[in-house]
Design an enzyme around this catalytic site. Structure first.
Site, PDB file in Angstrom:
ATOM      1  N   SER A  84     -12.734  93.761  43.003  1.00 42.73           N
ATOM      2  CA  SER A  84     -14.300  92.803  42.496  1.00 42.73           C
ATOM      3  C   SER A  84     -13.160  92.246  41.258  1.00 42.73           C
ATOM      4  CB  SER A  84     -15.213  94.010  42.664  1.00 42.73           C
ATOM      5  OG  SER A  84     -16.279  94.127  43.850  1.00 42.73           O
ATOM      6  N   LYS A 144     -18.286  88.159  46.716  1.00 48.35           N
ATOM      7  CA  LYS A 144     -18.053  89.731  46.624  1.00 48.35           C
ATOM      8  C   LYS A 144     -18.336  89.472  45.746  1.00 48.35           C
ATOM      9  CE  LYS A 144     -17.950  93.657  46.188  1.00 48.35           C
ATOM     10  NZ  LYS A 144     -16.651  95.032  46.171  1.00 48.35           N
ATOM     11  N   LYS A 212     -19.768  95.081  35.994  1.00 50.68           N
ATOM     12  CA  LYS A 212     -18.677  94.628  35.876  1.00 50.68           C
ATOM     13  C   LYS A 212     -18.831  93.374  37.264  1.00 50.68           C
ATOM     14  CE  LYS A 212     -15.411  95.004  38.566  1.00 50.68           C
ATOM     15  NZ  LYS A 212     -14.455  94.994  39.757  1.00 50.68           N
TER      16      LYS A 212
END
Length: 270
Positions: A84, A144, A212
């Site tokens: 990701s 994503k 994140k």
């Protein structure tokens, strides 16, 4: 993922920054070969998969002077990043690989890059799961991030529902069974509802990585493209709740552990 490819009969080499980890020792016992460096790995492979923690790791492994793309990617080979990461970095990697006259896609199961490359890789992806082609380089990463925003909302909603149900005196197993086939039902509920009730916080994905991922969706970067800034108040809140897990020392727990934050706010544990 690597074990599935080995089981399907593919020859597999790998590079690991911590090669003594039990997972990597297991791969060697299954017949995989340990490479001494990313560049050595790239020189010996037609397809290179990367799965790393952070965008900075992706940049280092792929674009540093001795990285996979910068120094070693063979003609007509492909790099597939399943991290990701930032869509802009995906596009940068794509451009660097194209400059070396190699095929490259920024690929995950949410795949992007050149459609012909995604189709060429389909036999590998079919072993790992279901591939969906999302468009040009960077679109897979954007998808994503949107996925993580959506799953974050699901996890927080399930957590709050369970905490409320407990305070109201409901049987939690019965509660989940009652809502699973209605509008409140979801894949997230099926995967994580029982784990939350049983306090099974073993990670599929780390909470710190969810922070994140959400940050890539909600953080405004100075000097960035203001036209692409999206105001997402819910996702900003989800990020703070997962950040609370990290602050409490639970960053390596699974994302379903966000229920512990909701419990802490309410002074109880389900």
């Amino acid at each position: 993922m690597a074990s599935r490819l080995l089981s399907a009969g593919y020859t597999l080499s790998f590079y690991a920054r911590n090669p003594s980890h039990p997972n990597f020792l297991s791969l060697q016992s299954q017949g995989a070969t340990l490479s001494p460096s990313p560049s050595h790995l790239a020189q010996s492979c037609d397809v290179v998969f990367t799965m790393l923690g952070h965008p900075s790791d992706v940049r280092s492994i792929l674009l540093d002077p001795n990285g996979v793309v910068s120094s070693s990617l063979r003609p007509n080979s492909v790099t597939v990043d399943t991290t990701s990461s930032h869509p802009d970095l995906a596009r940068e990697i794509f451009a660097a690989a194209r400059a070396k006259s190699a095929w490259d896609g920024k690929l995950a199961i949410l795949a992007a890059g050149e459609a012909s490359v995604v189709e060429w890789l389909k036999p590998l992806f079919d072993i790992l799961g279901k591939v969906t082609y999302m468009g040009s380089a960077g679109c897979g990463q954007s998808c994503k991030i949107a996925n993580q925003i959506t799953i974050g909302a699901n996890l927080v909603g399930i957590s709050e529902g369970l905490v409320f149900a407990k305070r109201a005196g409901l049987d939690l197993e019965q509660f989940v069974d009652a809502i699973r086939n209605g509008a409140a039902g979801s894949k997230a509920l099926e995967l994580f509802g029982e784990r939350m009730i049983q306090r099974d916080f073993r990670p599929g994905g780390f909470a710190e990585y969810q922070v994140k991922d959400l940050g890539m969706g909600v953080d405004v970067v100075e000097g960035g493209d203001d036209d692409n800034v999206v105001v997402l108040p819910g996702a900003s809140l989800w990020k703070q709740l997962f950040s609370s897990m990290v602050a409490n020392g639970h960053g390596k727990l699974g994302t379903q552990g966000v229920i512990s934050v909701i419990e802490r706010i309410n002074g109880n544990e389900i």
